[in-house]
Design a protein around this motif. Sequence first.
Motif, PDB file in Angstrom:
ATOM      1  N   THR A  62       2.646  -1.412  -5.629  1.00 55.81           N
ATOM      2  CA  THR A  62       3.459  -1.304  -4.420  1.00 55.81           C
ATOM      3  C   THR A  62       2.583  -1.045  -3.212  1.00 55.81           C
ATOM      4  O   THR A  62       1.673  -0.207  -3.256  1.00 55.81           O
ATOM      5  N   LEU A  63       2.854  -1.750  -2.138  1.00 51.09           N
ATOM      6  CA  LEU A  63       2.214  -1.514  -0.850  1.00 51.09           C
ATOM      7  C   LEU A  63       3.244  -0.894   0.086  1.00 51.09           C
ATOM      8  O   LEU A  63       4.414  -1.300   0.091  1.00 51.09           O
ATOM      9  N   ALA A  64       2.811   0.095   0.868  1.00 49.15           N
ATOM     10  CA  ALA A  64       3.714   0.768   1.798  1.00 49.15           C
ATOM     11  C   ALA A  64       3.147   0.717   3.205  1.00 49.15           C
ATOM     12  O   ALA A  64       1.935   0.879   3.413  1.00 49.15           O
ATOM     13  N   VAL A  84       6.722  -3.030  -0.395  1.00 47.94           N
ATOM     14  CA  VAL A  84       6.918  -4.288  -1.096  1.00 47.94           C
ATOM     15  C   VAL A  84       6.160  -4.219  -2.418  1.00 47.94           C
ATOM     16  O   VAL A  84       5.064  -3.654  -2.489  1.00 47.94           O
ATOM     17  N   THR A  85       6.770  -4.750  -3.464  1.00 46.14           N
ATOM     18  CA  THR A  85       6.107  -4.831  -4.761  1.00 46.14           C
ATOM     19  C   THR A  85       5.350  -6.148  -4.840  1.00 46.14           C
ATOM     20  O   THR A  85       5.945  -7.218  -4.705  1.00 46.14           O
ATOM     21  N   VAL A  86       4.057  -6.061  -5.049  1.00 44.17           N
ATOM     22  CA  VAL A  86       3.193  -7.234  -5.086  1.00 44.17           C
ATOM     23  C   VAL A  86       2.815  -7.528  -6.537  1.00 44.17           C
ATOM     24  O   VAL A  86       2.500  -6.619  -7.307  1.00 44.17           O
ATOM     25  N   ILE A  87       2.841  -8.798  -6.890  1.00 43.59           N
ATOM     26  CA  ILE A  87       2.457  -9.235  -8.226  1.00 43.59           C
ATOM     27  C   ILE A  87       1.133  -9.976  -8.127  1.00 43.59           C
ATOM     28  O   ILE A  87       1.006 -10.951  -7.386  1.00 43.59           O
ATOM     29  N   CYS A 117      -1.986  -1.070   4.999  1.00 38.62           N
ATOM     30  CA  CYS A 117      -0.969  -0.513   4.109  1.00 38.62           C
ATOM     31  C   CYS A 117      -1.589   0.518   3.183  1.00 38.62           C
ATOM     32  O   CYS A 117      -2.806   0.580   3.022  1.00 38.62           O
ATOM     33  N   GLN A 118      -0.709   1.281   2.577  1.00 39.13           N
ATOM     34  CA  GLN A 118      -1.128   2.241   1.558  1.00 39.13           C
ATOM     35  C   GLN A 118      -0.838   1.685   0.177  1.00 39.13           C
ATOM     36  O   GLN A 118       0.261   1.204  -0.102  1.00 39.13           O
ATOM     37  N   LYS A 119      -1.864   1.743  -0.653  1.00 42.54           N
ATOM     38  CA  LYS A 119      -1.719   1.372  -2.051  1.00 42.54           C
ATOM     39  C   LYS A 119      -2.091   2.610  -2.856  1.00 42.54           C
ATOM     40  O   LYS A 119      -3.256   2.850  -3.170  1.00 42.54           O
TER      41      LYS A 119
END
Length: 250
Positions: free
Chosen positions: A85-87, A93-96, A141-143
């Motif tokens: 997830t990136l914030a 958003v959930t990234v694949i 973004c924050q990961k």
Amino acid sequence: MRGPMELLRLRKRSDKVKVALALFLLGILLMADLLVGAAKYISMAGEPVEYVLSVGAEGAALNAKLLELGQRESVVSVSRQREYTLASGDRSVTVIEVSPEYLSACFGLETAGAGAEFFLGKRAFGAFCGGGAQSPARLKCQKGEDTVSGAFILAEGLPEELALTKGASLTLDGARSLRVMLRGRDISGVETAGLEGNGFVIENREALTEAAHGTQLFLVKLRYGGAACVLALLLGRQLYKAGRGEAGDL
């Protein structure tokens, strides 16, 4: 049966011919609807479909399964996947993460190779980057505990909620979740049974089942529509013959 002009002339002399004319028009409308439906079904059946799979195997055993799966004629491409997830502020958003080969073969997406790039469907892009954002949107973004900078690219060809990025062997090697793109819908269920028989668990079964039910309902509609079309034309023909006899035009 005689020509349309004769049919129009006889309808003034027989109510049965009038009903026959209405049935012929109904049959023609049903036939047109069937042709449109058949074209839609052919297009629907040929649409690629994605399976999300998990498997208990790992290491060499999993690599062998991946190789075998990728060589099937019905498969466009297969890749390990991992999610995170990136914030950005109150948005996330959930990234694949998938292989670059999968991005290219399944969606025609090519990475520039410089910096992180994220490909988002229309709805995912608007929700994460903002409704007025231009593509590519460059964000920090924050990961988890890390800060990630990258380009967020609107990809019209992706499902609206999907967000993908390029993975690397180092990050994907330990993943036991897979994405597989098939060339068309598995209407017969053969592909699904083959995957399960090979030890794979289908994680997105609910979405696939919903699509399969939609396809089956569509086929039922086509069958009943075809029967109604034939019935309308046959009944119209019988009424036309009876009405022509009443009008003395034997």
